[in-house]
Design an enzyme around this catalytic site. Structure first.
Site, short mmCIF file in Angstrom:
data_model
loop_
_atom_site.label_atom_id
_atom_site.label_comp_id
_atom_site.label_asym_id
_atom_site.label_seq_id
_atom_site.Cartn_x
_atom_site.Cartn_y
_atom_site.Cartn_z
N THR A 1 -15.18 10.29 -7.73
CA THR A 1 -15.23 9.12 -8.62
C THR A 1 -16.30 8.14 -8.15
O THR A 1 -17.06 7.59 -8.96
CB THR A 1 -13.85 8.43 -8.65
OG1 THR A 1 -12.92 9.30 -9.30
CG2 THR A 1 -13.91 7.11 -9.40
N GLN B 1 -15.48 20.10 -11.87
CA GLN B 1 -14.64 21.26 -12.14
C GLN B 1 -15.36 22.58 -11.98
O GLN B 1 -14.73 23.61 -11.75
CB GLN B 1 -14.07 21.17 -13.56
CG GLN B 1 -13.03 20.08 -13.75
CD GLN B 1 -11.77 20.31 -12.93
OE1 GLN B 1 -11.44 21.44 -12.57
NE2 GLN B 1 -11.08 19.24 -12.62
N ALA C 1 -15.09 17.30 -3.51
CA ALA C 1 -14.76 18.44 -2.66
C ALA C 1 -13.35 18.98 -2.88
O ALA C 1 -13.12 20.20 -2.76
CB ALA C 1 -14.93 18.06 -1.20
N HIS C 2 -12.39 18.11 -3.21
CA HIS C 2 -11.02 18.61 -3.31
C HIS C 2 -10.80 19.48 -4.54
O HIS C 2 -9.76 20.12 -4.68
CB HIS C 2 -10.01 17.46 -3.28
CG HIS C 2 -9.95 16.64 -4.51
ND1 HIS C 2 -10.86 15.65 -4.81
CD2 HIS C 2 -9.08 16.65 -5.55
CE1 HIS C 2 -10.55 15.10 -5.96
NE2 HIS C 2 -9.48 15.68 -6.44
N CYS D 1 3.70 12.48 -23.71
CA CYS D 1 5.08 12.42 -23.25
C CYS D 1 5.17 12.40 -21.73
O CYS D 1 6.25 12.19 -21.17
CB CYS D 1 5.85 13.63 -23.76
SG CYS D 1 5.70 13.91 -25.52
#
Length: 462
Positions: A70, A177, A195-196, A320
Site C-alpha cells: 500500500t 497479485q 511481498a506477503h 453481507c
C-alpha cells in the site's frame, strides 16, 4: 485445515523463513555504515535489490523497498503526480483497482485534482481502447492493476501501456497479485507490489520507477531508498521477500499449470453441484489460482462462517460480510451478483484432495444456509390469475432477503405483470438485476420510493 485465501496473504514460503532467520543474525546492522557489520548488511540489501529487480525486469537502481505494498502504491502515485504537475492534474484509474489506488485517487481529488474512472465489462477487464480514450490532455498519470484481487481477471496491461506511451502518460501498474506468477509485460512506467502476496513476510513492498519518469517523492525524506521510502530498512524481511520471490518464480510455471487445473475443476463443478450460482471473472484471462462465485439467496457472512466450521478458510466480496453493508466496488463495477460471494484463492502446494473435499462440502453448506433463510427451492413458474402488480416491502432488511422475497412472489403475478421491491440495501442494486438475468425475467429499472429507499421494478416474462 485447508487455507484458501492466498490472495489476501500467502503462507510464508520455506525459503522466506530460512532467509529471514539467517539474515536476523547477519543483517541487523545499519547498511548505511562503513564498518564491517554495516558493509555486510549493505551486501545483503544490494543482493536482495538485484534479485527483486531481476524478477520485476527493471534496473536495481530503479527499485526501492517500502514498508508495504500500500505504501508503494501511495508513494508511486503521489510522486508521479507531483513530478508531472506542470503537465496537469489528471489521474486515470480503472473502476476495479485495489482500494489503495482508489484511496490515493480520493485524496488527489480532494486536493483539487481530477480523477477519471474507466469502467469495466462484466468479466472485470477494461477495454484498452476505452482506457486510451480517457487519456485526455492534462493527464499526469494512469493506474491499472495487472490482475484483479477479487475475481482474478487479468488486465490488458501491454495494450494500455502502448496507449499511454502514445499519449505521453506514465502508467503505474499494481502487480501485487500477479508478480509471483511472472513479470508484467508491456511498457509500464511504475510498478508496485507486496511481498506477503507471494509468500514473503508482511511489511515489505516494492516500488519500481523507470529511468526517465518524472518523479518527485512527497513528504519528508532521507538518504535511504533513494529518498522514496524513508526510515531504517527492515533488512531481514527484505532479504526474505527477495529470496521467496526468486523461489516462487522458479516454481511458477509448473505450479500455475497444476493450480489452474484445480481451479478449472471448481469453476466447472460448482454450478453443477449448487443451483443458482454465478461464477464471475474472465474464464480464460485470469490468475491461475483464483476463482470467485456468488450464490443466490445466501447470506455471505453466514456462508463463510459455515465453511470455516467445515475447515475451509475463504474470503468474500459480498456486502453481507462487510462492516459497511455495501457491495464490493469490484463486483459493483462488474454488475454481477454480490450476495453469497465466495473467493477461493489456492496457495502453492494445495493438494487436489482439499479441492475435492471442498466440492463435497459446499453444496450442503449452501443448502443449509438457504433453508435457514427461507429461500425458495426453485423459482415459481405456474401461471397466476391474480393482480398484475405486487409490492414487496423489504425496507430495513439486508441481503439476500430482498431477492428471496422477490423470488417467492414472482409467480403470483401473471406473465407481463410486475413486482416492485422496496429496499434500502445497496446490494439490491446489483442483486435484483442479476437475479433477473439468471432467472430469465425482465429488470425494468429503479425509481425513488415515497416510503424511503429505492423501488426496483421487475416484469415477469417467464
Amino acid at each position: 485445515m485447508p487455507y484458501f485465501d492466498a490472495a489476501s496473504a500467502a503462507p510464508l514460503h520455506p525459503v522466506a523463513r530460512q532467509a529471514l532467520l539467517a539474515s536476523l543474525d547477519e543483517g541487523w546492522a545499519d547498511p548505511a555504515r562503513l564498518y564491517r557489520e554495516g558493509r555486510r548488511a549493505r551486501l545483503l540489501l544490494d543482493a536482495a535489490r538485484e534479485a527483486a529487480a531481476e524478477a520485476v525486469r527493471c534496473r536495481p537502481d530503479e527499485l526501492v523497498f517500502t514498508p508495504s505494498g500500500t505504501r508503494a502504491v501511495h508513494a508511486g502515485i503521489s510522486g508521479a503526480l507531483a513530478g508531472r504537475r506542470r503537465v496537469g492534474t489528471g489521474l486515470v484509474v480503472s473502476a476495479v483497482e485495489h482500494s489503495s489506488v482508489l484511496h490515493a485517487a480520493e485524496l488527489h481529488a480532494a486536493a483539487g485534482g481530477t480523477v477519471t474512472e474507466v469502467p469495466v465489462g462484466r468479466s472485470g477487464a477494461v477495454d484498452a481502447a476505452v482506457f486510451g480514450g480517457a487519456l485526455a490532455p492534462g493527464t499526469a498519470l494512469a493506474c491499472l492493476q495487472s490482475a484483479n484481487h477479487e475475481v482474478g481477471t487479468e488486465q490488458p496491461v501491454a495494450e494500455v501501456a502502448e496507449a499511454c506511451r502514445a499519449a505521453g502518460v506514465p502508467l503505474l501498474v499494481d502487480a501485487a497479485q500477479s508478480l509471483g506468477w511472472g513479470p508484467v509485460e508491456g511498457g509500464w512506467s511504475l510498478l508496485a507490489a507486496s511481498a506477503h502476496k507471494w509468500g514473503g513476510p508482511a511489511g515489505v513492498g516494492l516500488l519500481a520507477v523507470r529511468k526517465g519518469v518524472r518523479f518527485a517523492a512527497q513528504g519528508p525524506s532521507d538518504e535511504r531508498e533513494s529518498g522514496r521510502a524513508p526510515g531504517f530498512e527492515n533488512l531481514p524481511a527484505i532479504v526474505a521477500a527477495a529470496a521467496s520471490l526468486r523461489a516462487v518464480r522458479a516454481e511458477a510455471v509448473a505450479e500455475a499449470a497444476r493450480l489452474r487445473g484445480l481451479v478449472d475443476r471448481i469453476r466447472a463443478r460448482v454450478p453443477e453441484l449448487v443451483p443458482d450460482v454465478e461464477v464471475v471473472g474472465d474464464p480464460v484471462r485470469r490468475l491461475p489460482h483464483l476463482v470467485t462465485f456468488s450464490c443466490l439467496y445466501v447470506d455471505g457472512e453466514t456462508l463463510l462462517h459455515e465453511l470455516d466450521r467445515e475447515g475451509f478458510s475463504v474470503s468474500s466480496g459480498s456486502s453481507c460480510t462487510s462492516s459497511t453493508l455495501t457491495p464490493s466496488h469490484v463486483l459493483r463495477a462488474m454488475g454481477v451478483l454480490s450476495e453469497g460471494n465466495v473467493r477461493v484463492s489456492l496457495p502453492a502446494g494445495t493438494p487436489a484432495e482439499d479441492v475435492d473435499r471442498f466440492l463435497d462440502v459446499l453444496p450442503g453448506v449452501v443448502a443449509g444456509v438457504r433453508e435457514r433463510l427461507g429461500a425458495p427451492v426453485a423459482a415459481a413458474a405456474v401461471p397466476a390469475a391474480g393482480s398484475g402488480s405486487l409490492v414487496v416491502d423489504a425496507l430495513g432488511r439486508r441481503c439476500p432477503i430482498p431477492v428471496i422475497e422477490l423470488a417467492k412472489v414472482i409467480g403470483d403475478v401473471p406473465v407481463g405483470g410486475t413486482v416492485t421491491v422496496l429496499s434500502d440495501d445497496e446490494a439490491a442494486r446489483l442483486d435484483i438485476p442479476a437475479w433477473c438475468e439468471m432467472r430469465g425475467q425482465e429488470y425494468v429499472g429503479e425509481e425513488p420510493s415515497e416510503r424511503g429507499g429505492v423501488a426496483y421494478v421487475v416484469r415477469r416474462v417467464a
